[in-house]
Design a protein around this motif. Structure first.
Motif, PDB file in Angstrom:
ATOM      1  N   VAL A  48       0.839  -1.203   0.000  1.00  0.00           N
ATOM      2  CA  VAL A  48       0.000   0.000   0.000  1.00  0.00           C
ATOM      3  C   VAL A  48       0.871   1.250   0.000  1.00  0.00           C
ATOM      4  O   VAL A  48       0.604   2.214  -0.734  1.00  0.00           O
ATOM      5  N   ARG A  49       1.909   1.252   0.813  1.00  0.00           N
ATOM      6  CA  ARG A  49       2.803   2.410   0.866  1.00  0.00           C
ATOM      7  C   ARG A  49       3.451   2.656  -0.492  1.00  0.00           C
ATOM      8  O   ARG A  49       3.551   3.807  -0.956  1.00  0.00           O
ATOM      9  N   ALA A  50       3.889   1.591  -1.151  1.00  0.00           N
ATOM     10  CA  ALA A  50       4.503   1.747  -2.467  1.00  0.00           C
ATOM     11  C   ALA A  50       3.505   2.286  -3.482  1.00  0.00           C
ATOM     12  O   ALA A  50       3.828   3.154  -4.298  1.00  0.00           O
ATOM     13  N   LEU A  51       2.284   1.774  -3.442  1.00  0.00           N
ATOM     14  CA  LEU A  51       1.254   2.224  -4.387  1.00  0.00           C
ATOM     15  C   LEU A  51       0.957   3.702  -4.212  1.00  0.00           C
ATOM     16  O   LEU A  51       0.835   4.452  -5.189  1.00  0.00           O
ATOM     17  N   LEU A  52       0.850   4.154  -2.961  1.00  0.00           N
ATOM     18  CA  LEU A  52       0.446   5.526  -2.693  1.00  0.00           C
ATOM     19  C   LEU A  52       1.584   6.531  -2.810  1.00  0.00           C
ATOM     20  O   LEU A  52       1.366   7.667  -3.237  1.00  0.00           O
ATOM     21  N   HIS A  53       2.797   6.127  -2.426  1.00  0.00           N
ATOM     22  CA  HIS A  53       3.840   7.136  -2.210  1.00  0.00           C
ATOM     23  C   HIS A  53       5.151   6.895  -2.953  1.00  0.00           C
ATOM     24  O   HIS A  53       6.039   7.740  -2.886  1.00  0.00           O
ATOM     25  N   GLU A  54       5.283   5.764  -3.637  1.00  0.00           N
ATOM     26  CA  GLU A  54       6.555   5.467  -4.292  1.00  0.00           C
ATOM     27  C   GLU A  54       6.363   5.342  -5.800  1.00  0.00           C
ATOM     28  O   GLU A  54       5.261   5.024  -6.261  1.00  0.00           O
ATOM     29  N   PRO A  55       7.407   5.575  -6.566  1.00  0.00           N
ATOM     30  CA  PRO A  55       7.249   5.540  -8.032  1.00  0.00           C
ATOM     31  C   PRO A  55       6.960   4.145  -8.571  1.00  0.00           C
ATOM     32  O   PRO A  55       6.339   4.005  -9.620  1.00  0.00           O
ATOM     33  N   GLN A  56       7.405   3.110  -7.877  1.00  0.00           N
ATOM     34  CA  GLN A  56       7.212   1.758  -8.358  1.00  0.00           C
ATOM     35  C   GLN A  56       6.368   0.962  -7.374  1.00  0.00           C
ATOM     36  O   GLN A  56       6.561   1.035  -6.165  1.00  0.00           O
ATOM     37  N   ALA A  57       5.429   0.199  -7.901  1.00  0.00           N
ATOM     38  CA  ALA A  57       4.582  -0.670  -7.091  1.00  0.00           C
ATOM     39  C   ALA A  57       4.263  -1.897  -7.920  1.00  0.00           C
ATOM     40  O   ALA A  57       4.595  -1.972  -9.109  1.00  0.00           O
ATOM     41  N   GLN A  58       3.633  -2.886  -7.288  1.00  0.00           N
ATOM     42  CA  GLN A  58       3.283  -4.102  -8.014  1.00  0.00           C
ATOM     43  C   GLN A  58       1.999  -4.692  -7.463  1.00  0.00           C
ATOM     44  O   GLN A  58       1.585  -4.405  -6.353  1.00  0.00           O
ATOM     45  N   TYR A  59       1.372  -5.530  -8.287  1.00  0.00           N
ATOM     46  CA  TYR A  59       0.153  -6.215  -7.867  1.00  0.00           C
ATOM     47  C   TYR A  59       0.171  -7.616  -8.448  1.00  0.00           C
ATOM     48  O   TYR A  59       0.357  -7.795  -9.658  1.00  0.00           O
ATOM     49  N   LEU A  60       0.055  -8.609  -7.609  1.00  0.00           N
ATOM     50  CA  LEU A  60       0.080 -10.019  -8.000  1.00  0.00           C
ATOM     51  C   LEU A  60       1.334 -10.347  -8.801  1.00  0.00           C
ATOM     52  O   LEU A  60       1.304 -11.116  -9.773  1.00  0.00           O
ATOM     53  N   GLY A  61       2.445  -9.745  -8.379  1.00  0.00           N
ATOM     54  CA  GLY A  61       3.726 -10.033  -9.005  1.00  0.00           C
ATOM     55  C   GLY A  61       4.009  -9.255 -10.262  1.00  0.00           C
ATOM     56  O   GLY A  61       5.104  -9.373 -10.836  1.00  0.00           O
ATOM     57  N   GLN A  62       3.054  -8.445 -10.722  1.00  0.00           N
ATOM     58  CA  GLN A  62       3.251  -7.659 -11.933  1.00  0.00           C
ATOM     59  C   GLN A  62       3.505  -6.202 -11.575  1.00  0.00           C
ATOM     60  O   GLN A  62       2.838  -5.652 -10.691  1.00  0.00           O
ATOM     61  N   PRO A  63       4.442  -5.540 -12.256  1.00  0.00           N
ATOM     62  CA  PRO A  63       4.702  -4.132 -11.961  1.00  0.00           C
ATOM     63  C   PRO A  63       3.550  -3.245 -12.399  1.00  0.00           C
ATOM     64  O   PRO A  63       2.878  -3.526 -13.399  1.00  0.00           O
ATOM     65  N   ILE A  64       3.297  -2.207 -11.641  1.00  0.00           N
ATOM     66  CA  ILE A  64       2.317  -1.192 -12.016  1.00  0.00           C
ATOM     67  C   ILE A  64       3.093  -0.070 -12.695  1.00  0.00           C
ATOM     68  O   ILE A  64       3.810   0.695 -12.034  1.00  0.00           O
ATOM     69  N   VAL A  65       2.995  -0.012 -13.990  1.00  0.00           N
ATOM     70  CA  VAL A  65       3.778   0.941 -14.778  1.00  0.00           C
ATOM     71  C   VAL A  65       2.945   2.194 -15.018  1.00  0.00           C
ATOM     72  O   VAL A  65       1.875   2.135 -15.642  1.00  0.00           O
ATOM     73  N   ALA A  66       3.423   3.324 -14.519  1.00  0.00           N
ATOM     74  CA  ALA A  66       2.701   4.579 -14.676  1.00  0.00           C
ATOM     75  C   ALA A  66       2.990   5.185 -16.051  1.00  0.00           C
ATOM     76  O   ALA A  66       4.143   5.456 -16.393  1.00  0.00           O
ATOM     77  N   ARG A  67       1.945   5.337 -16.848  1.00  0.00           N
ATOM     78  CA  ARG A  67       2.058   5.989 -18.157  1.00  0.00           C
ATOM     79  C   ARG A  67       0.943   7.008 -18.287  1.00  0.00           C
ATOM     80  O   ARG A  67      -0.013   7.005 -17.508  1.00  0.00           O
ATOM     81  N   SER A  68       1.043   7.856 -19.261  1.00  0.00           N
ATOM     82  CA  SER A  68       0.003   8.854 -19.450  1.00  0.00           C
ATOM     83  C   SER A  68      -1.240   8.232 -20.039  1.00  0.00           C
ATOM     84  O   SER A  68      -1.172   7.215 -20.754  1.00  0.00           O
ATOM     85  N   LEU A  69      -2.383   8.811 -19.727  1.00  0.00           N
ATOM     86  CA  LEU A  69      -3.640   8.319 -20.265  1.00  0.00           C
ATOM     87  C   LEU A  69      -3.666   8.424 -21.786  1.00  0.00           C
ATOM     88  O   LEU A  69      -4.176   7.538 -22.473  1.00  0.00           O
ATOM     89  N   ALA A  70      -3.096   9.507 -22.310  1.00  0.00           N
ATOM     90  CA  ALA A  70      -3.063   9.678 -23.768  1.00  0.00           C
ATOM     91  C   ALA A  70      -2.276   8.555 -24.421  1.00  0.00           C
ATOM     92  O   ALA A  70      -2.668   8.029 -25.479  1.00  0.00           O
ATOM     93  N   GLU A  71      -1.155   8.180 -23.806  1.00  0.00           N
ATOM     94  CA  GLU A  71      -0.325   7.106 -24.368  1.00  0.00           C
ATOM     95  C   GLU A  71      -1.086   5.781 -24.365  1.00  0.00           C
ATOM     96  O   GLU A  71      -1.057   5.027 -25.341  1.00  0.00           O
ATOM     97  N   ILE A  72      -1.797   5.508 -23.280  1.00  0.00           N
ATOM     98  CA  ILE A  72      -2.525   4.237 -23.164  1.00  0.00           C
ATOM     99  C   ILE A  72      -3.678   4.173 -24.157  1.00  0.00           C
ATOM    100  O   ILE A  72      -3.887   3.178 -24.846  1.00  0.00           O
ATOM    101  N   THR A  73      -4.458   5.233 -24.260  1.00  0.00           N
ATOM    102  CA  THR A  73      -5.641   5.221 -25.132  1.00  0.00           C
ATOM    103  C   THR A  73      -5.275   5.285 -26.606  1.00  0.00           C
ATOM    104  O   THR A  73      -6.103   4.961 -27.468  1.00  0.00           O
ATOM    105  N   ALA A  74      -4.055   5.684 -26.896  1.00  0.00           N
ATOM    106  CA  ALA A  74      -3.622   5.749 -28.289  1.00  0.00           C
ATOM    107  C   ALA A  74      -3.264   4.376 -28.825  1.00  0.00           C
ATOM    108  O   ALA A  74      -3.169   4.171 -30.045  1.00  0.00           O
ATOM    109  N   GLU A  75      -3.046   3.421 -27.937  1.00  0.00           N
ATOM    110  CA  GLU A  75      -2.655   2.080 -28.363  1.00  0.00           C
ATOM    111  C   GLU A  75      -3.868   1.326 -28.916  1.00  0.00           C
ATOM    112  O   GLU A  75      -4.979   1.465 -28.438  1.00  0.00           O
TER     113      GLU A  75
END
Length: 288
Positions: A260-287
């Protein structure tokens, strides 16, 4: 009224302190000498033994770690010469079946028994702002209500012995489901370019607000394995399918305060062993 507390860990010590502050004569006992010393520095006195505490108390509040300890403590208390109007209250989180067994043993000896687990955790204990969920006879609950109110914002009588623990199990179900839902929601926000803490603070102003999200920074994820095991055991015994909570049981065991601390306050976090990669919404929706 003389009140005895068995178990002076973090929760028990705070609860005993509030009861003493409310004007009751309070004694305490713990097999951990250091925990007992810390808990009995002010208006709470130390009992020399569990037997000494039991025989001198009108109300005995048991705040131990698990079912086995509750059984051992209540069994030893019942071997003592108790006051005629004595009531034993188990404030620990246990299986309802354990409470029914102990309640029957108390009833056979003419001793009142209430299962009275609490909600709102350590912070609630420190603030004297817990909620006590009670199972037992109306007479027994009423006899100890003023003691429970010393550390509670509310005392809820849910039914016969065991229903206090059932009520706690229901609360735990919602709490752990909210933990999983909150984490997945904030993971999506973070993945699509919104700071997770900013999203959390915004959701606290929206209909999606929940108490678990409000206390997200202080959730310690303690006892979730035991809590969910009780829920699933009860559902099996009742012949009730709970597919959502079968999944919650598996998912919440993969979460903890570090995630939880990593998700809220750190640049890198993970869920179920997979990294949560922060990207822009525009980049994601353009795919495509």
């Amino acid at each position: 009224m003389q009140v005895g507390f068995v178990g002076t860990g973090a929760m028990g010590a705070e609860m005993a302190r509030h009861v003493a502050s409310a004007g009751f004569a309070v004694s305490a006992f713990d097999t951990d000498a250091e925990a007992l010393r810390v808990a009995t520095q002010d208006d709470v006195t130390a009992a020399d033994s569990l037997a000494a505490l039991a025989t001198a108390s009108d109300v005995i509040v048991v705040v131990v770690a698990n079912d086995a300890q509750s059984r051992a403590v209540v069994t030893e208390i019942l071997s003592c010469e108790l006051r005629d109007s004595a009531v034993i209250a188990v404030a620990a989180t246990n299986h309802p079946r354990t409470m029914i067994e102990l309640g029957a043993a108390c009833d056979a000896k003419g001793i009142g028994f209430v299962d009275a687990p609490v909600c709102y955790g350590l912070q609630g204990a420190r603030d004297g702002d817990l909620v006590s969920l009670c199972g037992g006879t109306a007479e027994a609950v009423d006899r100890i209500r003023s003691v429970l109110m010393a550390y509670s914002r509310a005392v809820e009588h849910l039914g016969p012995v065991g229903t206090g623990q059932l009520g706690k199990a229901c609360n735990n179900m919602m709490h752990w489901a909210a933990c999983v839902a909150n984490y997945e929601t904030l993971a999506l926000a973070k993945s699509c370019g919104i700071d997770a803490q900013t999203m959390r603070e915004t959701l606290l102003k929206c209909p999606a607000r929940n108490t678990t999200l409000e206390r997200w920074d202080t959730t310690r994820f303690t006892w979730h394995q035991k809590d969910m095991d009780v829920v699933l055991d009860l559902s099996q015994q009742a012949g009730l399918a709970l597919p959502l909570f079968g999944a919650v049981d598996q998912l919440v065991k993969r979460l903890g305060p570090d995630q939880v601390r990593a998700l809220l306050h750190e640049p890198q976090a993970q869920y179920l062993g997979q990294p949560i990669v922060a990207r822009s919404l525009a980049e994601i929706t353009a795919e495509e």
